[in-house]
Design a protein around this motif. Structure first.
Motif, short mmCIF file in Angstrom:
data_model
loop_
_atom_site.label_atom_id
_atom_site.label_comp_id
_atom_site.label_asym_id
_atom_site.label_seq_id
_atom_site.Cartn_x
_atom_site.Cartn_y
_atom_site.Cartn_z
N ILE A 121 -5.29 -1.92 17.52
CA ILE A 121 -4.65 -1.31 16.36
C ILE A 121 -5.56 -1.55 15.16
O ILE A 121 -5.93 -2.69 14.88
N THR A 122 -5.94 -0.49 14.48
CA THR A 122 -6.67 -0.65 13.23
C THR A 122 -5.74 -0.29 12.08
O THR A 122 -5.05 0.73 12.12
N LEU A 123 -5.71 -1.14 11.08
CA LEU A 123 -4.83 -0.96 9.92
C LEU A 123 -5.66 -0.47 8.75
O LEU A 123 -6.55 -1.17 8.26
N GLY A 124 -5.37 0.75 8.33
CA GLY A 124 -6.07 1.34 7.20
C GLY A 124 -5.14 1.57 6.03
O GLY A 124 -3.96 1.20 6.05
N SER A 125 -5.67 2.21 5.00
CA SER A 125 -4.90 2.44 3.77
C SER A 125 -5.42 3.70 3.10
O SER A 125 -6.39 4.32 3.55
N HIS A 126 -4.78 4.05 1.98
CA HIS A 126 -5.24 5.18 1.19
C HIS A 126 -6.29 4.71 0.18
O HIS A 126 -6.15 4.88 -1.03
N MET A 127 -7.32 4.12 0.71
CA MET A 127 -8.42 3.58 -0.08
C MET A 127 -9.69 4.34 0.30
O MET A 127 -9.89 4.68 1.47
N ALA A 146 -7.61 7.38 17.69
CA ALA A 146 -6.36 8.13 17.51
C ALA A 146 -5.73 7.72 16.19
O ALA A 146 -5.54 6.53 15.94
N GLY A 147 -5.45 8.69 15.35
CA GLY A 147 -4.86 8.41 14.05
C GLY A 147 -3.39 8.82 14.02
O GLY A 147 -3.05 9.94 14.40
N VAL A 148 -2.54 7.90 13.61
CA VAL A 148 -1.12 8.20 13.47
C VAL A 148 -0.90 8.83 12.09
O VAL A 148 -1.43 8.35 11.09
N TYR A 149 -0.12 9.91 12.06
CA TYR A 149 0.09 10.59 10.79
C TYR A 149 1.51 11.12 10.71
O TYR A 149 2.19 11.29 11.73
N LYS A 150 1.95 11.36 9.49
CA LYS A 150 3.24 11.97 9.25
C LYS A 150 3.06 13.47 9.14
O LYS A 150 2.34 13.95 8.25
N LEU A 194 -3.36 3.04 12.02
CA LEU A 194 -2.15 3.18 11.21
C LEU A 194 -2.50 3.04 9.74
O LEU A 194 -3.23 2.12 9.36
N LEU A 195 -1.97 3.92 8.90
CA LEU A 195 -2.07 3.75 7.44
C LEU A 195 -0.85 2.94 7.01
O LEU A 195 0.25 3.46 6.87
N THR A 196 -1.06 1.65 6.82
CA THR A 196 0.03 0.70 6.68
C THR A 196 0.49 0.51 5.24
O THR A 196 1.42 -0.25 4.98
N ASP A 197 -0.13 1.19 4.29
CA ASP A 197 0.23 0.97 2.89
C ASP A 197 1.21 2.00 2.35
O ASP A 197 1.50 2.02 1.16
N ALA A 232 -5.21 -6.20 20.17
CA ALA A 232 -6.07 -6.76 19.14
C ALA A 232 -5.82 -5.96 17.86
O ALA A 232 -5.44 -4.79 17.91
N VAL A 233 -6.01 -6.59 16.70
CA VAL A 233 -5.73 -5.93 15.43
C VAL A 233 -6.92 -6.10 14.49
O VAL A 233 -7.42 -7.21 14.31
N LEU A 234 -7.37 -5.00 13.91
CA LEU A 234 -8.47 -5.01 12.97
C LEU A 234 -8.06 -4.28 11.69
O LEU A 234 -7.39 -3.24 11.75
N TYR A 235 -8.46 -4.83 10.56
CA TYR A 235 -8.34 -4.13 9.29
C TYR A 235 -9.60 -3.29 9.11
O TYR A 235 -10.71 -3.75 9.39
N VAL A 236 -9.45 -2.05 8.67
CA VAL A 236 -10.61 -1.21 8.41
C VAL A 236 -10.63 -0.86 6.93
O VAL A 236 -9.69 -0.29 6.39
#
Length: 300
Positions: A121-127, A146-150, A194-197, A232-236
């Motif tokens: 799982i990679t955790l991203g943001s609107h950055m 794979a990107g999760v999106y609304k 995932l865009l977690t923010d 495993a979890v990574l911040y991107v």
């Protein structure tokens, strides 16, 4: 856009589709001229969400003067309008050009996690430019991105953005299909982003913490998914170096074992994500999406 995708929206959107694809085939230098015009239109003409932007900045940086807030606001609109044309360019950009413009600092962290046959799982943001992460990652990283999106409500926007996000080899997963996707690919060398923010509402079981001096609710799905699928979890993180060029870097986050060892009510992954994102925003505040109504929900 493929005929199948074109059939997913009404025929009268076809001219808009041709216009956007025509613009996407322009060089980025020409598109940045368009971005300059958009800047004056949005920042000074329409004043697009200017009240939201300045309120968010004042609350997030109470120590800054009004002159500093105004400077960051102007720099944000410059960044935002360049971001718009860069996302559009994904509809036609050549893989070699994107690889040259989006540099991955430590891709070995992803390779090491996938080599252990664990989902990542990679955790991203609107950055920065979060859309370039998915496309460039599909080119530069092992496994499947794979990107999760609304999903968008407008059928044309939904079809166009799916094309933009998947044309370089990434997969786009609607938010409500995340669990099913992980079940199907739990041993398939997948990286799900995932865009977690985003602003988590009460129904999303948010994790609340202090973020940029404000009480903030975060989606806590990373905790549940990591524990359930031993991820495993990574911040991107991504930051603009100069116009049209980005640096992308992974940071290791607590994983499934940390979630299992945490006391009840603790969310080690989400808390670590919030602190890392906070540091990135404080370092380059103009590169965050301040038009987003991030703090519209309040803790009950």
């Amino acid at each position: 856009m493929s005929p199948a995708a074109a059939r997913s929206y009404p025929w009268y959107y076809a001219p808009l589709n041709w216009l956007l694809l025509g613009l996407a085939h322009l060089p980025l230098g020409a598109l940045y001229v368009v971005a300059d015009g958009l800047y004056f239109l949005l920042a000074h003409g329409l004043r697009y969400r200017s009240r939201v932007v300045r309120e968010n900045l004042r609350n997030s940086f109470p120590e800054k003067s009004e002159a500093e807030i105004q400077r960051i606001s102007r720099a944000f609109y410059r960044h935002f309008t360049q971001l718009v044309v860069e996302i559009l360019k994904l509809a036609a950009i050549q893989p070699a050009e994107l690889a040259r413009r989006a540099r991955w600092v430590n891709p070995e962290l992803m390779a090491g996690a996938l080599a252990r046959q664990r989902p990542v799982i990679t955790l991203g943001s609107h950055m920065g430019n979060w859309e370039w992460i998915l496309g460039s990652g599909a080119l530069a990283l092992p496994g499947v991105m794979a990107g999760v999106y609304k999903p968008f409500k407008n059928p044309f926007v939904e079809a166009f953005m799916r094309r933009v996000r998947t044309r370089l080899g990434a997969e786009a997963v609607p938010m409500l299909a995340t669990l099913r996707y992980l079940v199907q690919h739990r041993r398939g060398g997948r990286n799900i982003s995932l865009l977690t923010d985003q602003a988590a509402g009460p129904e999303d079981r948010p994790y609340w913490t202090t973020f940029l001096h404000q009480d903030t609710g975060f989606y806590s799905s990373a905790e549940r998914l990591a524990a359930q699928f031993d991820c495993a979890v990574l911040y991107v993180g991504i930051r603009r170096l100069r116009r049209g060029y980005y640096e992308i870097k992974f940071t290791e986050m607590p994983d499934a074992a940390a979630v299992a060892a945490a006391p009840p009510g603790a969310f080690p992954i989400t808390e670590a994500f919030a602190r890392q994102l906070e540091r990135d925003i404080q370092a380059s505040p103009e590169q965050y999406l301040w038009t987003h109504r991030r703090w519209k929900h309040k803790r009950r």
